[in-house]
Scaffold this motif. Structure first.
Motif, mmCIF file in Angstrom:
data_model
loop_
_atom_site.group_PDB
_atom_site.id
_atom_site.type_symbol
_atom_site.label_atom_id
_atom_site.label_comp_id
_atom_site.label_asym_id
_atom_site.label_seq_id
_atom_site.Cartn_x
_atom_site.Cartn_y
_atom_site.Cartn_z
ATOM 1 N N MET A 83 -14.654 16.210 -85.434
ATOM 2 C CA MET A 83 -14.957 16.918 -84.069
ATOM 3 C C MET A 83 -16.499 16.503 -83.287
ATOM 4 N N ALA A 84 -17.784 16.090 -84.593
ATOM 5 C CA ALA A 84 -18.402 16.069 -84.217
ATOM 6 C C ALA A 84 -19.272 14.642 -83.631
ATOM 7 N N GLY A 85 -18.296 14.071 -83.893
ATOM 8 C CA GLY A 85 -17.852 12.311 -83.258
ATOM 9 C C GLY A 85 -18.124 11.342 -84.574
ATOM 10 N N ASP A 86 -17.860 11.229 -85.638
ATOM 11 C CA ASP A 86 -17.867 9.861 -86.477
ATOM 12 C C ASP A 86 -16.623 9.627 -86.561
ATOM 13 N N PHE A 87 -16.539 8.010 -86.214
ATOM 14 C CA PHE A 87 -15.385 7.509 -86.617
ATOM 15 C C PHE A 87 -15.502 6.335 -86.916
ATOM 16 N N SER A 88 -16.647 5.955 -87.348
ATOM 17 C CA SER A 88 -17.378 4.744 -88.164
ATOM 18 C C SER A 88 -16.668 4.352 -88.503
ATOM 19 N N ASP A 89 -15.862 4.520 -89.404
ATOM 20 C CA ASP A 89 -14.555 3.660 -90.483
ATOM 21 C C ASP A 89 -13.178 4.089 -90.554
ATOM 22 N N LEU A 90 -12.735 3.988 -88.618
ATOM 23 C CA LEU A 90 -11.485 4.408 -88.767
ATOM 24 C C LEU A 90 -10.981 2.551 -88.331
ATOM 25 N N VAL A 91 -9.597 2.966 -88.633
ATOM 26 C CA VAL A 91 -8.966 1.357 -88.130
ATOM 27 C C VAL A 91 -8.501 1.379 -87.163
ATOM 28 N N TRP A 92 -8.289 0.889 -85.974
ATOM 29 C CA TRP A 92 -7.765 1.665 -84.707
ATOM 30 C C TRP A 92 -6.863 0.166 -84.282
#
Length: 229
Positions: A110-119
């Motif tokens: 919810m804070a916008g931290d998606f840095s370590d996700l694999v898409w």
């Protein structure tokens, strides 16, 4: 998509879970993935939060009025056996002062931290990353729709919960912004289109794979699998 600090406006949501879903949530009878999605909505919506609190108060009063039931050794053994299981929705950064009780991973998303996700790319407009919840029946995923992009017409062969985290989208039934909760049944067909000025990020909880209904994308349907757990 880096980390961005956002202040949650708890009056911004315009679309909410039905009372039946809130009642099931208050009673603890929803699946883990569904409960996590509704919990995230509650962080945007004071109205639903108050409703759930009232339902829990009523439920607690009714529970206290019941005669006690004996608990067998088998139930205790099952509880003890789960103590060593890895916690779902787990994320370890230090807790910030004033942070609420939202599961840490949901707070991070919810804070916008998606840095370590694999898409994983599904279409030119849609990327998806499943997130482990420990729920064997429901897939809990984060969806990214490019600004102005559209997910082709589809249904889900089952139910779908969606919570908008950032940006927004529209379909034939309305427009949705951060905090909005949308429930679709298996019979619903829609084609969400992200707003033109910003990428859209959503949480989605499904119990069956989506199914494209247009001829151009139907060839993908046999390869779509539910990624629960």
């Amino acid at each position: 998509m880096g980390h961005e600090n956002r202040v949650v406006d708890k009056t911004m949501a315009k679309h909410h879970p039905e009372l039946e879903l809130l009642t099931e949530h208050a009673a603890g009878s929803l699946s883990l993935a569904q409960a996590a999605c509704i919990s995230a909505h509650l962080n945007y919506c004071d109205c639903c939060s108050r409703t759930v609190a009232r339902l829990q108060t009523i439920g607690a009063a009714m529970f206290e009025s019941l005669d006690p039931e004996p608990v067998g050794d088998a139930l205790l053994d099952r509880v003890l056996a789960r103590l060593d299981e890895e916690a779902p929705l787990c994320y370890q950064p230090a807790k910030r002062k004033g942070q609420d009780a939202t599961p840490a991973l949901l707070s991070r998303l919810m804070a916008g931290d998606f840095s370590d996700l694999v898409w994983k790319k599904v279409t030119d407009a849609l990327r998806i990353t499943p997130i482990r919840t420990g729920d064997p029946q429901f897939e809990f995923s984060l969806l990214h729709i490019k600004a102005g992009g559209e997910i082709p017409h589809h249904d889900h062969r089952g139910s779908e919960m969606t919570l908008v985290l950032q940006g927004g989208f529209s379909d034939d039934q309305g427009s949705y912004h951060p905090g909005d909760f949308i429930y679709r049944s298996a019979s619903d067909v829609h084609a969400p289109r992200a707003f033109a000025n910003e990428d859209c990020l959503c949480l989605a909880v499904i119990d069956a794979p989506l199914r494209f209904t247009g001829w151009k994308y139907r060839w993908m349907n046999p390869f779509l699998r539910l990624q629960a757990g």
